[in-house]
Design an enzyme around this catalytic site. Structure first.
Site, short mmCIF file in Angstrom:
data_model
loop_
_atom_site.label_atom_id
_atom_site.label_comp_id
_atom_site.label_asym_id
_atom_site.label_seq_id
_atom_site.Cartn_x
_atom_site.Cartn_y
_atom_site.Cartn_z
N ASP A 1 21.16 17.36 -11.83
CA ASP A 1 19.88 17.35 -11.08
C ASP A 1 19.45 18.71 -10.52
O ASP A 1 19.05 18.81 -9.35
CB ASP A 1 19.96 16.32 -9.94
CG ASP A 1 20.15 14.89 -10.43
OD1 ASP A 1 20.24 14.69 -11.66
OD2 ASP A 1 20.22 13.97 -9.60
N CYS B 1 24.63 12.61 -6.05
CA CYS B 1 24.66 12.49 -7.51
C CYS B 1 25.87 13.17 -8.15
O CYS B 1 26.42 12.64 -9.12
CB CYS B 1 23.34 12.98 -8.10
SG CYS B 1 22.00 11.85 -7.66
N HIS C 1 8.96 4.19 -6.87
CA HIS C 1 10.35 3.74 -7.08
C HIS C 1 10.91 3.07 -5.81
O HIS C 1 10.57 3.47 -4.69
CB HIS C 1 11.22 4.93 -7.47
CG HIS C 1 12.57 4.54 -7.97
ND1 HIS C 1 13.70 4.60 -7.17
CD2 HIS C 1 12.97 4.05 -9.16
CE1 HIS C 1 14.74 4.18 -7.88
NE2 HIS C 1 14.32 3.84 -9.09
N HIS D 1 12.26 9.43 -11.66
CA HIS D 1 11.80 8.15 -11.11
C HIS D 1 10.34 7.86 -11.46
O HIS D 1 9.49 8.76 -11.39
CB HIS D 1 11.90 8.17 -9.58
CG HIS D 1 13.28 8.39 -9.04
ND1 HIS D 1 14.34 7.59 -9.37
CD2 HIS D 1 13.77 9.32 -8.17
CE1 HIS D 1 15.43 8.01 -8.74
NE2 HIS D 1 15.11 9.07 -8.00
N LYS E 1 17.87 9.65 -15.45
CA LYS E 1 18.41 8.51 -14.69
C LYS E 1 17.46 8.16 -13.55
O LYS E 1 16.63 8.98 -13.17
CB LYS E 1 19.81 8.84 -14.16
CG LYS E 1 19.81 10.04 -13.23
CD LYS E 1 21.22 10.44 -12.85
CE LYS E 1 21.20 11.59 -11.88
NZ LYS E 1 20.56 11.29 -10.59
C1 VGL Z 1 19.90 12.57 -5.44
C2 VGL Z 1 19.20 11.32 -3.67
C3 VGL Z 1 18.26 10.70 -4.45
C4 VGL Z 1 20.83 13.62 -5.96
C5 VGL Z 1 18.98 11.94 -6.25
O1 VGL Z 1 20.53 14.24 -7.00
O2 VGL Z 1 21.89 13.84 -5.31
N1 VGL Z 1 20.01 12.23 -4.16
N2 VGL Z 1 18.14 11.00 -5.74
ZN ZN Z 2 16.52 10.19 -6.82
#
Ligand code: VGL
Ligand code: ZN
Length: 198
Positions: free
Chosen positions: A9, A152, A53, A49, A107
Site C-alpha cells: 500500500d 496492512c 466502502h 475501495h 484489495k
Molecule cells: C490500511 C487502514 C485502512 C493500511 C488500509 O494500508 O494499513 N489501513 N486501509
Molecule cells: Zn483501506
C-alpha cells in the site's frame, strides 16, 4: 528459495498530505526502490475501495473516523474515506518504482468487507488469490515493507507465516498508524507468529 518482496500500500493517501496519512510514510520510498533488485519477484499491493466502502466512517451515521464499529465479521476500525478506486489518493507514490512489479494485488474491493491483509479479507476467510499466485511462481520466502506496519503490513505478514511462507518484516522500511497501542500489539503478535522482525 525463491524470495519475493511485497510492497504494501505505498499509495498517496497513506503518505503525508493524503487522506489517511501515516507519519513519515514517504520517507521509505527510496529505500524500497533500492531493495527491489535483490529479489526474484516484486509484488505491490494497492488498497482499492469502491466509493462509499463500509470501512469508511462516512458510510455510518453518527460515526467519526478512528471509531470502532461491529461488522458481521467482527470489530472494524472506521477510517476516513481513502484509496477510492481511480482517485489520486489510490495511486502509488510517484517516486515508487513500479516497473519491476509482476503482480499488483488489489484489495478492499468488496463493499461489505475491509481487507488489511494481501491474502485474506477481514472476515479472515475470503482469499484475494495472492497465495495461489505466489505458489505457482515457486515463491517460498517473503519480505514485507510499506504501510502501515500495524495494519496492512502486519496482517499480511501474519497470514504469510500462517500459510507457511518464511516471512520477514523490515521495520526500517515500514511506518505505523499506531492507533491506541496498535503498533506494540502488532509487533508482539508478529514475533509470536514467527515473523522475522528485521
Ligand atoms: C490500511 C487502514 C485502512 C493500511 C488500509 O494500508 O494499513 N489501513 N486501509
Ligand atoms: Zn483501506
Amino acid at each position: 528459495m525463491t524470495h519475493a518482496l511485497i510492497v504494501i500500500d505505498m499509495q498517496n493517501d497513506f503518505c503525508p498530505g493524503g487522506a489517511l496519512a501515516v507519519t513519515g510514510g514517504d520517507e521509505i520510498v527510496a529505500g524500497i526502490n533500492t531493495l527491489m533488485p535483490d529479489f526474484d519477484h516484486v509484488i505491490l499491493t494497492q488498497d482499492w475501495h469502491p466509493a462509499g466502502h463500509s470501512s469508511f466512517a462516512s458510510s455510518h451515521d453518527g460515526k467519526a473516523p478512528f471509531e470502532m464499529t461491529e461488522m458481521p465479521y467482527g470489530p472494524q476500525v472506521l477510517w476516513p474515506d481513502h484509496c477510492v478506486q481511480g482517485s489520486h489518493g489510490a495511486a502509488f507514490h510517484t517516486d515508487l518504482d513500479t516497473d519491476r512489479a509482476a503482480i499488483i494485488q488489489r484489495k478492499g474491493m468488496n463493499p461489505a468487507i475491509d481487507s488489511y491483509s494481501a491474502f485474506f479479507e477481514n472476515d479472515r476467510k475470503t482469499p484475494t488469490g495472492l497465495d495461489g499466485a505466489l505458489r505457482s511462481l515457486g515463491i517460498t520466502e517473503l519480505t514485507f515493507v510499506g504501510l502501515a506496519t500495524d495494519f496492512c503490513v502486519a496482517y499480511s505478514a501474519l497470514d504469510a507465516a500462517q500459510l507457511g511462507f518464511k516471512a520477514t518484516l523490515r521495520q526500517d522500511l515500514c511506518r505505523a498508524i499506531d492507533l491506541d497501542g496498535s503498533l506494540a500489539a502488532a509487533l508482539a503478535e508478529l514475533k509470536q507468529a514467527g515473523v522475522h522482525l528485521a
